[in-house]
Design an enzyme around this catalytic site. Structure first.
Site, PDB file in Angstrom:
ATOM      1  N   LYS A 170       3.544   2.448  -2.507  1.00  0.00           N
ATOM      2  CA  LYS A 170       4.449   2.933  -3.088  1.00  0.00           C
ATOM      3  C   LYS A 170       5.717   3.144  -3.595  1.00  0.00           C
ATOM      4  O   LYS A 170       6.502   3.742  -3.957  1.00  0.00           O
ATOM      5  CB  LYS A 170       2.953   4.222  -2.616  1.00  0.00           C
ATOM      6  CG  LYS A 170       1.793   4.254  -2.870  1.00  0.00           C
ATOM      7  CD  LYS A 170       1.013   5.420  -2.427  1.00  0.00           C
ATOM      8  CE  LYS A 170       0.018   4.964  -1.953  1.00  0.00           C
ATOM      9  NZ  LYS A 170      -1.254   4.739  -2.942  1.00  0.00           N
ATOM     10  N   TRP A 181     -10.425   0.683  -4.357  1.00  0.00           N
ATOM     11  CA  TRP A 181     -10.094   1.825  -4.164  1.00  0.00           C
ATOM     12  C   TRP A 181      -8.164   1.434  -4.678  1.00  0.00           C
ATOM     13  O   TRP A 181      -8.458   2.862  -5.290  1.00  0.00           O
ATOM     14  CB  TRP A 181      -9.816   1.975  -2.873  1.00  0.00           C
ATOM     15  CG  TRP A 181      -9.881   2.842  -1.729  1.00  0.00           C
ATOM     16  CD1 TRP A 181      -8.234   3.515  -1.307  1.00  0.00           C
ATOM     17  CD2 TRP A 181     -10.387   4.409  -1.521  1.00  0.00           C
ATOM     18  NE1 TRP A 181      -7.988   4.317  -0.602  1.00  0.00           N
ATOM     19  CE2 TRP A 181      -9.074   5.489  -1.291  1.00  0.00           C
ATOM     20  CE3 TRP A 181     -10.804   4.800  -2.265  1.00  0.00           C
ATOM     21  CZ2 TRP A 181      -9.425   6.158  -0.977  1.00  0.00           C
ATOM     22  CZ3 TRP A 181     -12.056   5.919  -1.879  1.00  0.00           C
ATOM     23  CH2 TRP A 181     -10.300   7.083  -1.340  1.00  0.00           C
ATOM     24  N   SER A 189       0.865  -1.017  -0.103  1.00  0.00           N
ATOM     25  CA  SER A 189      -0.223   0.156  -0.215  1.00  0.00           C
ATOM     26  C   SER A 189       1.154   1.131  -0.087  1.00  0.00           C
ATOM     27  O   SER A 189       1.863   1.496  -0.715  1.00  0.00           O
ATOM     28  CB  SER A 189      -1.135  -0.247   0.920  1.00  0.00           C
ATOM     29  OG  SER A 189      -2.123   0.967   0.609  1.00  0.00           O
ATOM     30  N   HIS A 230      -7.849  -5.320   0.514  1.00  0.00           N
ATOM     31  CA  HIS A 230      -6.038  -5.118   0.977  1.00  0.00           C
ATOM     32  C   HIS A 230      -5.645  -5.383   1.958  1.00  0.00           C
ATOM     33  O   HIS A 230      -5.860  -4.977   3.959  1.00  0.00           O
ATOM     34  CB  HIS A 230      -7.128  -3.954   0.840  1.00  0.00           C
ATOM     35  CG  HIS A 230      -5.498  -2.833   0.899  1.00  0.00           C
ATOM     36  ND1 HIS A 230      -5.036  -2.059  -0.484  1.00  0.00           N
ATOM     37  CD2 HIS A 230      -4.906  -1.831   2.141  1.00  0.00           C
ATOM     38  CE1 HIS A 230      -4.038  -1.211   0.200  1.00  0.00           C
ATOM     39  NE2 HIS A 230      -4.084  -1.164   1.128  1.00  0.00           N
TER      40      HIS A 230
HETATM   41  C1  GTR Z   1      -4.978   4.232   2.179  1.00  0.00           C
HETATM   42  C2  GTR Z   1      -5.244   5.233   0.725  1.00  0.00           C
HETATM   43  C3  GTR Z   1      -4.532   4.080   0.135  1.00  0.00           C
HETATM   44  C4  GTR Z   1      -3.326   3.092   0.611  1.00  0.00           C
HETATM   45  C5  GTR Z   1      -4.132   2.660   2.763  1.00  0.00           C
HETATM   46  C6  GTR Z   1      -2.725   1.922   2.564  1.00  0.00           C
HETATM   47  O1  GTR Z   1      -6.377   5.259   3.203  1.00  0.00           O
HETATM   48  O2  GTR Z   1      -5.683   6.209   0.778  1.00  0.00           O
HETATM   49  O3  GTR Z   1      -3.576   4.914  -1.050  1.00  0.00           O
HETATM   50  O4  GTR Z   1      -1.314   3.850   1.166  1.00  0.00           O
HETATM   51  O5  GTR Z   1      -4.154   3.556   2.778  1.00  0.00           O
HETATM   52  O6  GTR Z   1      -1.670   2.272   2.495  1.00  0.00           O
HETATM   53  O7  GTR Z   1      -2.707   0.561   3.428  1.00  0.00           O
END
Ligand code: GTR
Length: 407
Positions: free
Chosen positions: A248, A335, A244, A386
């Site tokens: 990045k 998302w 996540s 996620h």
């Molecule tokens: C979310 C964010 C994402 C992602 C995620 C994470 O809230 O919108 O871009 O980075 O967190 O890191 O789990």
């Protein structure tokens, strides 16, 4: 409720209604979030092989000399921020070593990487397990940990699928981790307390200075500096893993520092592997609103004009070439725009083909739980939420086994 919790809550509600695929929009922070493929706008991606002065790159030499550095500076200027050039000194302190950790299967090393710049110092802890079965320096997976430190418990009282250290040791890999909070706290009011205010305060004054993701990526490279000094580690086989926001970061760090042999990016979504121009799921506008402190100030300028960005995320993937890169998505993580992430890989292919002319990927993303392991651009789209889990790690190891053997 933060966005992640809100997102999970929305997903739970949708699954409960048995309508997870029916809901095509959501409203978040006053913006409509699109989950409808038919509403993805028409867009034209910047040509990864065309320089800003209009020349088309046809060889790897021109890619490496002209276009690659140009893309790096575009990402620095407009997205992630400038990176610091140097520091005064670095020292590695071994705080604790346990020769027979994990019931004799691994050696534990807890190291603090100390960095000095202009009279100030920062120490970033690294936890590392090395397989005792290794007959030669071990390849290592380095996780950029953006969740609780309990996930990387050196004492193994707590074991986590986010960092399944025993499994990696069993497969013959060393496994390591540092925590993002030790480089830059993951909070909008305190992210500056670490790499930024201690070592590079000038970054905080400039609209194109690095912020949290830049600091995390910088820290990953300092861990690499350590691996180059540890005889038990094969520094030519350091694979970087992030999930996540960490995903990045693994992509950005891998782009900047070509000493990383391989990069894994789990569910990285917006400003990770997913194309910004699709505006599906989390958009540039939403990520800037909620997590502006991850990126250069300049990135905010693109919140409402994403088509003016001189880059898109396929160009970040292309910066890994010719090194193997692997990204993942999860079915219940719209998302992060799974399709947009696969399209990034496809659009990075022209650069990989400069090195490996036969590289192909199917035009459509693979079915659920059917990993793509053999091309240097790997991918899976798995069932579930996620997360970074055992299924992900098993495939990372399969991918690494395969590509390291080719070398
Ligand atoms: C979310 C964010 C994402 C992602 C995620 C994470 O809230 O919108 O871009 O980075 O967190 O890191 O789990």
């Amino acid at each position: 409720m933060n966005v992640f919790n809100k997102y999970i809550a929305v997903l739970c509600f949708l699954s409960f209604c048995g309508a997870a695929h029916a809901q095509k929009t959501d409203v978040f922070m006053g913006e409509l979030v699109n989950y409808d493929e038919t509403k993805v706008p028409q867009y034209i991606l910047p040509d990864v092989l065309r320089t800003t002065n209009g020349r088309t790159v046809k060889t790897k030499t021109r890619w490496e000399k002209d276009r690659r550095p140009e893309i790096i500076s575009l990402f620095k200027q407009h997205v992630y921020g400038q990176m610091p050039g140097k520091f005064d000194s670095i020292r590695f302190e071994l705080n604790r070593e346990v020769a027979n950790a994990m019931e004799g299967r691994a050696r534990l090393k807890e190291v603090t990487v100390h960095i000095w710049n202009k009279g100030k110092q920062l120490g970033i802890p690294l936890v590392l397990f090395i397989p005792n079965s290794a007959k030669q320096p071990a390849p290592v997976f380095l996780l950029i940990n953006n969740r609780s430190k309990r996930n990387t418990d050196p004492d193994r009282a707590m074991k986590s699928t986010f960092w399944p250290a025993e499994m990696l040791i069993e497969k013959g890999y060393a496994i390591a981790s540092f925590h993002v909070g030790d480089a830059a706290p993951d909070k909008k009011d305190s992210y500056q307390h670490g790499v930024l205010d201690q070592l590079y305060p000038e970054m905080l004054d400039n609209e194109d200075g690095m912020k949290a993701i830049g600091a995390w990526a910088w820290a990953a490279s300092r861990m690499m500096d350590y691996f180059e000094t540890d005889q038990a580690i094969d520094a030519k086989k350091v694979a970087l893993v992030g999930h996540s926001r960490g995903g990045k970061t693994s992509l950005w760090a891998g782009a900047l520092d070509q000493r990383f042999a391989m990069v894994f990016s789990s569910c990285s979504g917006s400003t990770g592997a997913s194309l910004a121009r699709r505006q599906y799921g989390e958009t540039v506008s939403l990520i800037n609103k909620q997590f502006g402190y991850w990126f250069a100030g300049n990135y905010k300028q693109y919140s409402n004009r994403v088509n003016d960005l001189p880059v898109d995320q396929h160009m970040l993937i292309a910066l890994m070439a010719p090194r193997p890169v692997y990204t993942t998505n999860a079915a219940e993580d719209r998302w992060a725009d799974p399709r947009g992430s696969y399209l990034s890989l496809l659009n990075a292919l022209p650069v990989y083909r400069l090195y490996h002319p036969g590289t192909v990927l199917a035009a459509e993303p693979p079915a659920l739980n059917v990993p793509i392991l053999n091309p240097p651009i790997g991918y899976h789209f798995r069932k579930g939420i996620h997360d970074l889990n055992v299924y992900d790690w098993e495939n990372f190891v399969r991918f690494a086994d395969y590509h390291y053997r080719l070398k």
